[in-house]
Design an enzyme around this catalytic site. Sequence first.
Site, PDB file in Angstrom:
ATOM      1  N   HIS A  76       0.846  -1.192   0.000  1.00  0.00           N
ATOM      2  CA  HIS A  76       0.000   0.000   0.000  1.00  0.00           C
ATOM      3  C   HIS A  76       0.876   1.234   0.000  1.00  0.00           C
ATOM      4  CE1 HIS A  76      -3.865   2.010   0.756  1.00  0.00           C
ATOM      5  NE2 HIS A  76      -3.155   2.885   1.428  1.00  0.00           N
ATOM      6  N   LYS A  78      -8.044  -2.105   6.337  1.00  0.00           N
ATOM      7  CA  LYS A  78      -8.359  -2.631   4.998  1.00  0.00           C
ATOM      8  C   LYS A  78      -7.479  -3.830   4.650  1.00  0.00           C
ATOM      9  CE  LYS A  78      -8.097   1.445   3.080  1.00  0.00           C
ATOM     10  NZ  LYS A  78      -8.416   2.833   2.803  1.00  0.00           N
TER      11      LYS A  78
HETATM   12  N1  URA Z   1      -5.121   6.173   2.566  1.00  0.00           N
HETATM   13  C1  URA Z   1      -6.109   5.474   3.146  1.00  0.00           C
HETATM   14  O1  URA Z   1      -6.495   4.411   2.672  1.00  0.00           O
HETATM   15  N2  URA Z   1      -6.701   5.979   4.234  1.00  0.00           N
HETATM   16  C2  URA Z   1      -6.337   7.159   4.777  1.00  0.00           C
HETATM   17  O2  URA Z   1      -6.897   7.554   5.759  1.00  0.00           O
HETATM   18  C3  URA Z   1      -5.310   7.886   4.156  1.00  0.00           C
HETATM   19  C4  URA Z   1      -4.711   7.352   3.056  1.00  0.00           C
END
Ligand code: URA
Length: 433
Positions: free
Chosen positions: A83, A188
Amino acid sequence: MKQIVELIENKRDKLEHSAEDVQRLVSAYVSGEMPDYQMSAWLMAVLLNGLSSDETAALTKAMAESGRMVDLSEIPGVKVDKHSTGGVGDTTTLVLAPLVASCGVPVAKMSGRGLGHTGGTLDKLESIPGFSVNLEPEAFLAQVRDVGCAVIAQSADVDPADKKMYALRDVTGTVPSVPLIVGSIISKKVAGGANAIVLDVKVGSGSFMKTEEQAKALAAELQRVGESLGRKVVCIRTDMNQPLGCAVGNALEVAEAIETLKGDGPADLTELCIVLGAKMLVLGGVADDERAGRALLLDSIAQGRAIQTFADWVEAQGGDPRVADDPSLLPQAAHTTVVAAPRGGFITGFDTEGVGRAAMLLGAGRATKDDTIDPAAGLVLAVRAGECVAEGDPLATLYASDDSLFAEASSRLLASIHIGDAEPEPIPLFHEV
Ligand code: URA
Ligand code: CA
């Protein structure tokens, strides 16, 4: 049980929440018992007063468990996800998914639509004719097994707490909070079934974290909280004081990813993908150390396995695999124009966010949630920081379907490229690896 308003008051008064308090806030919000205005107040209290690591871990766990937890146990091996905290023209996922898969580490990635102004990974993939980002869970798993990678839209039933909270944060000025970003990102990944996570924390004008200190604090907390939930986490910090690679725009970035997978991509994008990819191969257990991982990745690019895996991946998701050989099959803009340097000098730096805005004005991103994206629109920079230009030299090529968009986008872009007389200090890509 405490009332929701008491919990808000507690955070206003800088008291520590218990794990049960945090769990209660998240489930009350997802169920609709807690309205947006109360969650807004709590989010602002968190932005101003912070959360402890324990509170952040409780928040992350409650968010991850707020919906369906994806089970990737059918896929053998360590499932590694990657990510980036967001940037401009960040094409890394398009390169990394097939590159890492071609070396034997499965990539099962669910990507959010995000809220950024430039298109996200899903928008980029959807610019490939026929490509679908909506797969049923069984088809998703089967594809990861057969092809090695799949990237799909995160379904609505996974981490619903984040979907609701992120949308609210976007309109209440509560995005740039370390604990809220940590909760959002790690929840996530945990809900998406990852065992190990490689994180690229962006620093600079194009990212949430504008300073080194903020980025360091975010990286440390991402690691602490991820590990407290039993995930392996590796963080690097990289620069966003200039866009990554040269292309900003959906089909333009797919074309850039294709070049990179063939070994002909921009140096910064290539190097970042190799560094992140090597960490993924180590976490995935196919390389003993990063040096060995690097060698595997470079060999896959040189031998053509990386681009072949890209073509197989595109085909598996319904896209036209011939784009791998012929990027002119991607959507093409009807109009192009070159933006020329108004004066000679050194490129001293970029307002990266401004470059992203210029691409958005051309149609590459959304000004509001309901805007449609023009897949062919965007820009390709012809210069990098530190380079010397003469007056009239090209700075960038703009791409749009409607040439009336060029005037405003050009002036926005020109205002975002800084030209000075003195040669600037080099901008390092990596702040910490
Ligand atoms: N990316 C994300 O997925 N969430 C955030 O709060 C900031 C960047
Ligand atoms: Ca790029």
